[in-house]
Design an enzyme around this catalytic site. Sequence first.
Site, mmCIF file in Angstrom:
data_model
loop_
_atom_site.group_PDB
_atom_site.id
_atom_site.type_symbol
_atom_site.label_atom_id
_atom_site.label_comp_id
_atom_site.label_asym_id
_atom_site.label_seq_id
_atom_site.Cartn_x
_atom_site.Cartn_y
_atom_site.Cartn_z
ATOM 1 N N SER A 194 -5.397 18.998 34.045
ATOM 2 C CA SER A 194 -5.510 18.636 32.631
ATOM 3 C C SER A 194 -4.187 18.060 32.122
ATOM 4 C CB SER A 194 -5.956 19.855 31.829
ATOM 5 O OG SER A 194 -6.317 19.514 30.516
ATOM 6 N N ASP A 365 -17.300 16.409 33.005
ATOM 7 C CA ASP A 365 -16.086 16.773 32.270
ATOM 8 C C ASP A 365 -16.077 16.103 30.901
ATOM 9 O OD1 ASP A 365 -13.476 17.355 31.418
ATOM 10 O OD2 ASP A 365 -12.707 17.281 33.463
ATOM 11 N N HIS A 398 -14.556 20.586 33.453
ATOM 12 C CA HIS A 398 -13.106 20.741 33.372
ATOM 13 C C HIS A 398 -12.580 22.029 34.010
ATOM 14 C CE1 HIS A 398 -9.636 18.716 31.651
ATOM 15 N NE2 HIS A 398 -9.170 19.864 31.214
#
Length: 423
Positions: A194, A365, A398
């Site tokens: 991330s 995601d 994610h």
Amino acid sequence: MGTTAAHRRRPGSIVVLSPSAVALALLFLSTTLRLAAAVQPYGGGGPCALAVAPLGYPCEEHQVTTADGYILSLQRIPSGGRGGHGGGAGAGASSSRAGQPVLLQHGVLVQDGMSWLLASPEESLPFILADRGFDVWIANNRGTRWSRRHVSLDPSSRLYWNWSWDDLVVNDLPAMVDFVVKQTGQKPHYVGHSMGTLVALAAFSEGRVVSQLKSAALLTPVAYLAHITTPIGILLAKAFVGEVLSDFLGMAEFDPLAPPVTNLIRAFCRRPGMSCYDLVGSITGKNYCLNSSAVDVFLKYEPQPTSTKTMVHFAQTVRDGVLTKYDYVLPERNIASYGQAEPPVYRMSGIPPSFPLFLSYGGRDSLADPADVRLLLQDLRGHDQDKLTVQYLDKFAHLDFIIGVCAKDYVYKDMIDFLNRFN
């Protein structure tokens, strides 16, 4: 990264939402964290004492001070646990027996270094790496639980929080990489998730730390954010929530557990039909291999603050459709900071084509949307083909990449093969 008109949105296209919409955005962000606040089992020790040593792995607590005075926490797992391939056994194992170093960098807001350590040893990346002979280092960004110190500033002061993720690019990442190099005498691999990928890509594009690393594995790579589908991110960006909080509420620290936010939460959670519980999927996308116990553990450990300036910076990235340094909006302030009226662009095409990169992203995601990752890959089309490995997992979202029970089979196996190619 290109700077064509197609990559930059017109200011006139920005939608300013009502106060109720702003509050709803804050609801999504903070309810998950509020629910976890009462059950955070931090204890008096650091991550080594909490999550590593009890499992039979050696662990060391380290500190590194950045050029601008922030004192960061690093955890080191120099070898495997009992029965692991790393040769270590127990907390007293000697770090001189450690192998190839690898630095793990977490994301933002609901993550710090602990996010890598929440699953079982068979499923958590640091333990998997240590058991395969790697010397594992876990980073914790400024402002998070284990890195809330400064040589002269107190976290309660506004000055302490006067930074955006630009400062992680310029100060935190180089300081941590340099520390690992000096401690081990080797160039480490880098693994980011991330925002840990965003900071790395921005640094690589300016030539920072590339010469000190062997390779980088980027899980859910973030360079563009124009196509995010998470309602929270969209609302925050369009509503200028960061600017609102910073300018009108005086919040230099963005803490979703702070009273200005939780008061809004209480009001909205009392509204008929409002769900305040099942929000992880709304934030991250529908994860493929998360079980409820993994989510519970994640929520117990991971509510983390960041600077409001970082939230503003993310909002700018979403709205503008291009990755730039922090925009002070007023031309004179940008000129004072950058020597030009608009903030400079981080150009992904500036990443050295011979630097080994592993990119892994998911089709579900909501934050690192596949369309945005494809924009990044377009920028990297001149990269040396034998130095760029791309993995696409259609069902992953994610959080699958860090606490998914099947990440070890779908992601980590191929990633470790990649790392071993460049040892």
